[in-house]
Design a protein around this motif. Sequence first.
Motif, PDB file in Angstrom:
ATOM      1  N   UNK A  84      95.320  97.391  77.213  1.00 12.98           N
ATOM      2  CA  UNK A  84      94.573  96.041  77.235  1.00 12.98           C
ATOM      3  C   UNK A  84      93.566  96.352  76.188  1.00 12.98           C
ATOM      4  N   UNK A 107      92.739  83.590  76.558  1.00 13.01           N
ATOM      5  CA  UNK A 107      91.482  84.034  77.271  1.00 13.01           C
ATOM      6  C   UNK A 107      92.146  84.967  78.298  1.00 13.01           C
ATOM      7  N   UNK A 108      93.267  84.815  78.840  1.00 12.05           N
ATOM      8  CA  UNK A 108      93.708  85.425  79.971  1.00 12.05           C
ATOM      9  C   UNK A 108      93.313  87.212  79.827  1.00 12.05           C
ATOM     10  N   UNK A 109      93.730  87.823  78.807  1.00 10.58           N
ATOM     11  CA  UNK A 109      93.612  89.348  78.783  1.00 10.58           C
ATOM     12  C   UNK A 109      92.044  89.770  79.110  1.00 10.58           C
ATOM     13  N   UNK A 111      90.237  88.338  81.393  1.00 10.36           N
ATOM     14  CA  UNK A 111      89.853  88.256  82.868  1.00 10.36           C
ATOM     15  C   UNK A 111      89.327  89.824  83.479  1.00 10.36           C
ATOM     16  N   UNK A 112      90.107  90.690  82.870  1.00  9.39           N
ATOM     17  CA  UNK A 112      89.888  91.947  83.585  1.00  9.39           C
ATOM     18  C   UNK A 112      88.770  92.723  82.573  1.00  9.39           C
TER      19      UNK A 112
END
Lengths: 226, 427
Positions: A84, A107-109, A111-112
């Motif tokens: 990531x 934006x999804x990656x 999140x972590x």
Amino acid sequence: MNIIELTDISKSYFLDKIKVNALSKIKIEIKKGEFTAIAGPSGSGKTSLLNVIGLIDKPDTGSFILNGKDTTHIPLNHLSDLRRKTIGFVFQTFNLIPVFNAFENVEYPLIFTDISKKEKKDRVDHLLRLVDIPELARHRPFEMSGGQRQRIAIARALVNNPEVVLADEPTANLDSGTGSEILEQMKRLNKELNVTFIFASHDPIVLNAVERIIYLHDGMIEGGAR
Amino acid sequence: MKMLKFAFRNVLRNKRRSLISISVLLIGVMGLGIFSGFMHFSFWGIQENIIHVGMGTPGGTGHFQIFDARYLKAEEPRFLDYGILGWQALISKIESVPDVSFATPRIDIMGLVSNGEKTEPVIGFAIDPSKEKYLPGIFGSADPYVKLEIVNDGIMLGKELAKTLNAREAGYLTLLSTTTDGAMNAIDLQFTGTINTGTPEGDKRFILVNLRSAMNLVRSDRVRKIVVVLHESNIKDRKGASKELNFYNEADMDKAAGVLGRTLDKGEYSMKSWRQLNSYYDSVKDIYNTIFGFIGIVMALVVILSIYNTMFMAVFERTKEIGTLMAVGTPRRYILLLFLLEGVIIALIGGAFGYGGTYIMAKIISNAGLTMPPPPGGTRGYPLVIHTVHWWWLSIVLFIMLNTIVACFIPAYRAARMQIVKALYHA
């Protein structure tokens, strides 16, 4: 500085009990900021090599140093963080999440990560501007053309500020005009952000755009840099 | 929060499939909910019938019955030797307990009733109708007691017995029984009316007479037992939810029994609860619980298989997407979480709708005026009512939700264990 160092990488698969050597003794060094393609006919091992570089598949033998970190002995299950932070993916079929709009897909990656909400928004907005589709932020993938989807995929690949972007046949599902535009955009981002781009492709548009081509044939390197 | 949003949108993604899953949960919750509401009504109905009207045997048991302690320990030498003497004082004492509504004496009668031409064996109670008339409450008719209160030398007969003896209003019948000395005695009593005991056997054999008539007949001042009736409004369901139903639990009964026990002279008297006096309730409860358990298992299997199928299909269809999510750095535990959250959302929606549906359906059925046929051995049907039992229904919702999550786990685990490369290039 080498961002990627592959030494004697071999990988084989079993296809209906028949052993297929996908990669044999691959030795490659790729410098930071390179704009490189892995080329070769179908079944030559392009995607297999990209999967190894992308830390989504492990080689049977050989060593792989990514950004100075030896990944050879790290189990695949423990590589999600490194993947990531270091690598962005662009797929042939875009692979966007259909229930997310463009903004959310990019934006999804994040999140972590521990990045603040504001910084996330700023980063996504900036990337959507960089790929020239800020007006599509609230649109879902099914409302977009292939080229627009691929731009979203590129923005998603870049959102974590990766060292390397891997693109597997990124133009295969696009018409030649759109493919050229996408390639130009990637080249611009490569220069602006100094991100290494590695393509697996046999599309002439890609091969004409890159600075270096690594030819593969039957899992072996056939030629050096162009 | 993002994962929850993601999961929620995934649930909406294949609306038809999610709707089917939610419907399965809804049916599961409603099926078990309605059945549990009916069970609760049945338990309550049986309990209150045993206490107030009599079930399986004629005559309500009251909440407790008090006997001379010797009567429950040994065979009495002669009839009423172990009866309660000084029962009036004892009743006053019992009625001083705050939880007690009233206490009333009874003598069990066995004998023969004759119309001069025909004689029939009978069993029954000798009662104080001025108090006994309050026992049926809303569960039965006080008419027999009221009639008996008016006619001091009256006798009420089971309706079949009245037919057999060709009894006519105000006509006289002879009741024969043994005295406490063992001699035969007979008194003439005025036929006052018929009683419906709820059982064919009871209707053929059961009689009611005034306590004074029976005392004259058996030549005794003793009574067999004292029936104790509690203020039901003082007794609540464990959760306080069913106060209006007068449905109470063992703990409340034990508490009331404790107070009563302290009031009574220990060693001289023994007390039995309605449940000890009539095993019908426990038999029915066991049967219902077994059926409910069986239906619960069937519903659980239906839910598990349905949800498993839904989630398995979702994982299969989204294999490539799972590969993408993992490729862009989603940890495997988040993939597991994502699919479990989808299951939880389906479970929550299904559970909530199931709960609401159960409530509405319970109200509709209860207000529809439907009547159940008489139970085996009974002669009276009863209204079909579904009780609102919130804590049972909540337990059912939780049970169904738990099954849903269990059913999700295997597909979710499979999704989380996928090889990224295989998932990404899944056709």
